[in-house]
Design a protein around this motif. Structure first.
Motif, PDB file in Angstrom:
ATOM      1  N   PRO A 118       0.877  -1.255  -0.016  1.00 34.31           N
ATOM      2  CA  PRO A 118       0.068   0.103  -0.016  1.00 34.31           C
ATOM      3  C   PRO A 118       0.717   1.116   0.154  1.00 34.31           C
ATOM      4  O   PRO A 118       0.318   2.248  -0.303  1.00 34.31           O
ATOM      5  CB  PRO A 118      -0.844  -0.051   1.499  1.00 34.31           C
ATOM      6  CG  PRO A 118      -0.071  -1.154   2.307  1.00 34.31           C
ATOM      7  CD  PRO A 118       0.540  -2.149   1.171  1.00 34.31           C
ATOM      8  N   GLU A 226      -6.959   3.761   6.905  1.00 31.38           N
ATOM      9  CA  GLU A 226      -5.581   3.525   6.616  1.00 31.38           C
ATOM     10  C   GLU A 226      -5.057   2.457   7.802  1.00 31.38           C
ATOM     11  O   GLU A 226      -3.918   1.934   7.496  1.00 31.38           O
ATOM     12  CB  GLU A 226      -4.890   4.720   6.716  1.00 31.38           C
ATOM     13  CG  GLU A 226      -5.239   5.697   5.359  1.00 31.38           C
ATOM     14  CD  GLU A 226      -4.953   4.778   4.232  1.00 31.38           C
ATOM     15  OE1 GLU A 226      -3.845   4.282   3.955  1.00 31.38           O
ATOM     16  OE2 GLU A 226      -5.735   5.014   3.606  1.00 31.38           O
ATOM     17  N   ARG A 229      -4.097  -0.978   6.663  1.00 28.86           N
ATOM     18  CA  ARG A 229      -3.974  -1.051   5.319  1.00 28.86           C
ATOM     19  C   ARG A 229      -2.181  -0.515   5.191  1.00 28.86           C
ATOM     20  O   ARG A 229      -1.329  -1.191   5.235  1.00 28.86           O
ATOM     21  CB  ARG A 229      -4.793  -0.478   4.434  1.00 28.86           C
ATOM     22  CG  ARG A 229      -4.785  -0.605   2.974  1.00 28.86           C
ATOM     23  CD  ARG A 229      -5.660   0.287   2.238  1.00 28.86           C
ATOM     24  NE  ARG A 229      -5.174   1.496   2.118  1.00 28.86           N
ATOM     25  CZ  ARG A 229      -4.455   1.871   1.355  1.00 28.86           C
ATOM     26  NH1 ARG A 229      -4.095   1.009   0.144  1.00 28.86           N
ATOM     27  NH2 ARG A 229      -3.862   3.169   0.900  1.00 28.86           N
ATOM     28  N   SER A 230      -2.386   0.942   5.132  1.00 31.72           N
ATOM     29  CA  SER A 230      -0.911   1.338   4.799  1.00 31.72           C
ATOM     30  C   SER A 230      -0.207   1.539   6.362  1.00 31.72           C
ATOM     31  O   SER A 230       0.903   1.516   6.203  1.00 31.72           O
ATOM     32  CB  SER A 230      -1.054   2.667   4.227  1.00 31.72           C
ATOM     33  OG  SER A 230      -1.865   3.758   5.050  1.00 31.72           O
TER      34      SER A 230
END
Length: 406
Positions: A118, A226, A229-230
């Motif tokens: 990501p 986020e 995810r990131s």
């Protein structure tokens, strides 16, 4: 990207979460698998730095069981490409060369591959597993009053110094300049983990690591897409710190394990038969370990770049032997302090290369209040062989690179 995040106070000494962004860290999770030459399962976090995180992995589907370290580099590294080129150069079959005893003191590359995540595209470097670095080792011993001021006794310190110089001689024989010799990049060795059960290896590193959820200052973390995810959903305790604590408690650190040079993020190739690859254009080495010519020119001297590694090694050996850096200042003040400590004069070309305001400071070098190398050793080196130590360092800590004993 999460703008303002923090982690629970229960987890100490972990990476900065604001570096989990485009161009930054890849969010690695315990239990993840990655495919390179082999398939690797993530077991523990071993460490982190400005440009990477490092994890312990198990190699799946091999017999006997093997364990490796996986270094996940940020997707926009400051010295893009050098580390991969250098590691491939060192591990290439044609680079075997004649046997060199120093090779055993350089971390051994095993595999490399890239992943898409990501936060971008990341290089992953796979190496043998090493132990905690020297600052971690010395801190654990000092905290337990094992060492006075963090200084190791002369015998183990001398052995490690010899290993460091042998490792640099090996790198030079292969045309490689490390470019970032400092105690953080000098790791200790650990016993071979081959064939051990996964649970046994985790226990060797101090057991299952603590974890803490990633939170936002404004309390909106549950609604932030986020996180997970990131940005990782949790932070993980660094197991190399737990290993160092355990080794200190067992009394295994005082005699010092063998040394391994790690982290080739600032390295480059300077080999007569090969065009050297690009110089690092960002330097992360603390100034207290930088060679004087780098303090002046802000880059490496291509006529003799290996001499910069030797100077840094001298400062690192001083640290291992005393628990502190030789001179703790920066910039032109550091350059002046070294000229006084070594009773040398700066080449005229160095003076003219300095900015005008710094050039004026160099014109007013006054020894009052500054230490000579002998007085530094007298005050910081707690063992009786002070003169021998000073004589050794004078072979390495020489202002002009062409006069260093390489």
């Amino acid at each position: 990207m999460v703008d303002s995040i923090y982690y629970t106070d229960e987890i100490e000494d972990t990476e900065y979460l604001d570096r989990y962004r485009t161009g930054g860290y890849h969010p690695v999770r315990l239990g993840d698998t990655y495919k390179g030459k082999w398939t690797y399962k993530i077991l523990l976090k071993l460490g982190f730095g400005n440009t990477s995180t490092v994890w312990l992995g198990r190699v799946l589907n091999v017999d006997p069981i093997e364990y490796v370290a996986l270094k996940f580099v940020v997707s926009n590294p400051p010295n893009n490409g050098n580390e991969e080129q250098v590691l491939k150069w060192l591990s290439a079959p044609g680079q075997a060369g004649p046997p060199h005893l120093g090779k055993q003191y350089v971390v051994h590359p095993l595999d490399s591959f890239t992943i898409n995540g990501p936060n971008g595209r990341h290089d992953v470097f796979v190496t043998e597993v090493v132990g905690p670095n020297f600052p971690t080792v010395q801190l654990q011993c000092y905290d337990r009053s094992i060492l006075s001021g963090g200084a190791f006794p002369p015998l183990p310190a001398t052995r490690v110094a010899r290993q460091l110089l042998m490792a640099l001689d090996y790198l030079r024989s292969r045309g490689v300049v490390h470019g970032d010799i400092q105690p953080r990049n000098l790791a200790t060795t650990i016993p071979n983990l081959r064939g051990l059960a996964e649970a046994t290896v985790v226990e060797y590193f101090g057991g299952n690591p603590s974890r803490g959820p990633v939170l936002r200052w404004d309390g909106t973390h549950k609604n932030d897409p986020e996180i997970g995810r990131s940005v990782p959903a949790e932070v993980v305790e660094t197991s190399s710190l737990k290993l160092a604590e355990k080794m200190a408690q067992d009394g295994k650190l005082l005699q010092l394990p063998d040394l391994k040079i790690v982290d080739f993020g600032q390295a480059f190739i300077r080999e007569p038969k090969q065009k050297f690859n690009k110089l690092p254009y960002n330097l992360y080495t603390p100034e207290t370990y930088r060679a004087p010519e780098i303090l002046v020119y802000k880059t490496f001297n291509l006529d003799n770049p290996f001499a910069a590694d030797l100077w840094s090694a001298g400062c690192a050996i001083f640290y291992i032997a005393t628990g502190t850096v030789p001179i703790d200042t920066s910039g032109v003040s550091l350059l002046k302090a070294w000229l006084i400590a070594l009773d040398e004069t700066a080449p005229s070309t160095w003076i003219t290369a300095l900015p005008l305001i710094e050039r004026g400071c160099m014109d007013r070098i006054i020894s009052s209040g500054h230490d000579t190398l002998d007085s530094l050793i007298a005050g910081l080196y707690p063992y009786p062989d002070k003169q021998d130590f000073a004589n050794f360092l004078r072979l390495i800590l020489v202002m002009r690179p062409e006069k260093r004993a390489i």
